[in-house]
Design a protein around this motif. Structure first.
Motif, PDB file in Angstrom:
ATOM      1  N   UNK A 271     -44.357  26.653   4.354  1.00  0.00           N
ATOM      2  CA  UNK A 271     -44.860  25.278   4.355  1.00  0.00           C
ATOM      3  C   UNK A 271     -43.809  24.313   4.909  1.00  0.00           C
ATOM      4  N   UNK A 272     -42.537  24.568   4.579  1.00  0.00           N
ATOM      5  CA  UNK A 272     -41.468  23.718   5.097  1.00  0.00           C
ATOM      6  C   UNK A 272     -41.377  23.842   6.610  1.00  0.00           C
ATOM      7  N   UNK A 273     -41.356  25.074   7.124  1.00  0.00           N
ATOM      8  CA  UNK A 273     -41.217  25.274   8.564  1.00  0.00           C
ATOM      9  C   UNK A 273     -42.439  24.752   9.319  1.00  0.00           C
ATOM     10  N   UNK A 274     -43.629  24.911   8.753  1.00  0.00           N
ATOM     11  CA  UNK A 274     -44.818  24.364   9.400  1.00  0.00           C
ATOM     12  C   UNK A 274     -44.754  22.843   9.475  1.00  0.00           C
ATOM     13  N   UNK A 275     -44.230  22.235   8.431  1.00  0.00           N
ATOM     14  CA  UNK A 275     -44.119  20.777   8.423  1.00  0.00           C
ATOM     15  C   UNK A 275     -43.148  20.298   9.498  1.00  0.00           C
ATOM     16  N   UNK A 276     -42.105  21.083   9.767  1.00  0.00           N
ATOM     17  CA  UNK A 276     -41.088  20.681  10.739  1.00  0.00           C
ATOM     18  C   UNK A 276     -41.495  20.942  12.183  1.00  0.00           C
ATOM     19  N   UNK A 277     -42.528  21.740  12.390  1.00  0.00           N
ATOM     20  CA  UNK A 277     -42.907  22.153  13.747  1.00  0.00           C
ATOM     21  C   UNK A 277     -43.075  20.994  14.728  1.00  0.00           C
ATOM     22  N   UNK A 278     -43.705  19.867  14.338  1.00  0.00           N
ATOM     23  CA  UNK A 278     -43.887  18.771  15.306  1.00  0.00           C
ATOM     24  C   UNK A 278     -42.587  18.123  15.766  1.00  0.00           C
ATOM     25  N   UNK A 279     -41.458  18.420  15.095  1.00  0.00           N
ATOM     26  CA  UNK A 279     -40.187  17.796  15.449  1.00  0.00           C
ATOM     27  C   UNK A 279     -39.336  18.651  16.387  1.00  0.00           C
ATOM     28  N   UNK A 280     -39.729  19.908  16.624  1.00  0.00           N
ATOM     29  CA  UNK A 280     -38.893  20.823  17.393  1.00  0.00           C
ATOM     30  C   UNK A 280     -38.588  20.307  18.796  1.00  0.00           C
ATOM     31  N   UNK A 281     -39.558  19.743  19.460  1.00  0.00           N
ATOM     32  CA  UNK A 281     -39.348  19.279  20.825  1.00  0.00           C
ATOM     33  C   UNK A 281     -38.929  17.808  20.913  1.00  0.00           C
TER      34      UNK A 281
END
Length: 210
Positions: A8-18
């Motif tokens: 859940x943490x990593x999914x939440x961060x996904x929009x910030x990767x780029x």
């Protein structure tokens, strides 16, 4: 349930990767163009850092970050915070590759660092309202920003071991982030990056921390 919590943490961060790397590269370029005198001078490194962070804050305000938005008070010593209403992120500058800035003596900051350990989380609720740190650095030899995601679970001082149970380098894409695997250890969560035989390859690196 800790793997579900981490997912859940990593999914939440996904929009910030780029967006994060793009914005900080642009911010650093603007700072260097407008304040070239500060390059390589340790006396002014703090000001160069503050200027880059200010430009990043300004640029993030105009970017599509998915559910994430700027929060906090940037006028308060240039703080840079993000929230998606479920998670909070405090973006801090890291002076070295190894160090995670400790909370210091401020009571509110100490409270921010006191997440319940993921291994102890109630599976009925999950890690809602988690408070994360993203430690940014732009290594001089590379010129490309690096973002280290840390989930603090305690208090520590400079020079001592950071108390975290999630610690990894944010990949450049959401696809690479989804490939990261975390396994429990006696010291917390260990990051395992699938090799090409498992997942077709993945970029990024990180280590677990206790």
């Amino acid at each position: 349930m800790f793997k579900d919590d981490v997912e859940r943490v990593t999914q939440a961060l996904a929009p910030l990767c780029e967006p994060l790397p793009d914005v900080f590269v642009e911010a650093d370029q603007i700072r260097k163009k407008r304040l070239p005198e500060f390059d390589g001078d340790s006396n002014y490194a703090w000001l160069a850092t503050h200027a880059t962070r200010a430009f990043a804050h300004y640029k993030l305000g105009g970017r599509n970050l998915g559910p994430w938005k700027l929060s906090g008070k940037h006028a308060r010593n240039g703080e840079l915070w993000l929230t998606d209403e479920s998670y909070k992120i405090r973006i801090l500058h890291g002076p070295t590759e190894e160090d995670v800035p400790p909370p210091g003596h401020n009571g509110q900051r100490k409270a921010y660092y006191l997440n319940p350990p993921l291994v102890d989380m109630d599976p009925m609720f999950g890690p809602k309202n988690d408070k994360l740190l993203i430690i940014w650095r732009i290594p001089a030899d590379a010129g490309v920003p690096v973002f280290r995601v840390v989930r603090p679970i305690g208090d520590w001082n400079w020079g001592s071991r950071a108390k975290t149970d999630l610690d990894f380098i944010l990949p450049d894409t959401a696809e690479d982030l989804a490939k990261l695997r975390f396994d429990p250890t006696d010291k917390g969560l260990e990051l395992r990056i699938p090799d090409e035989r498992e997942e077709g390859g993945a970029r990024g690196a990180g280590t677990g921390a206790g």
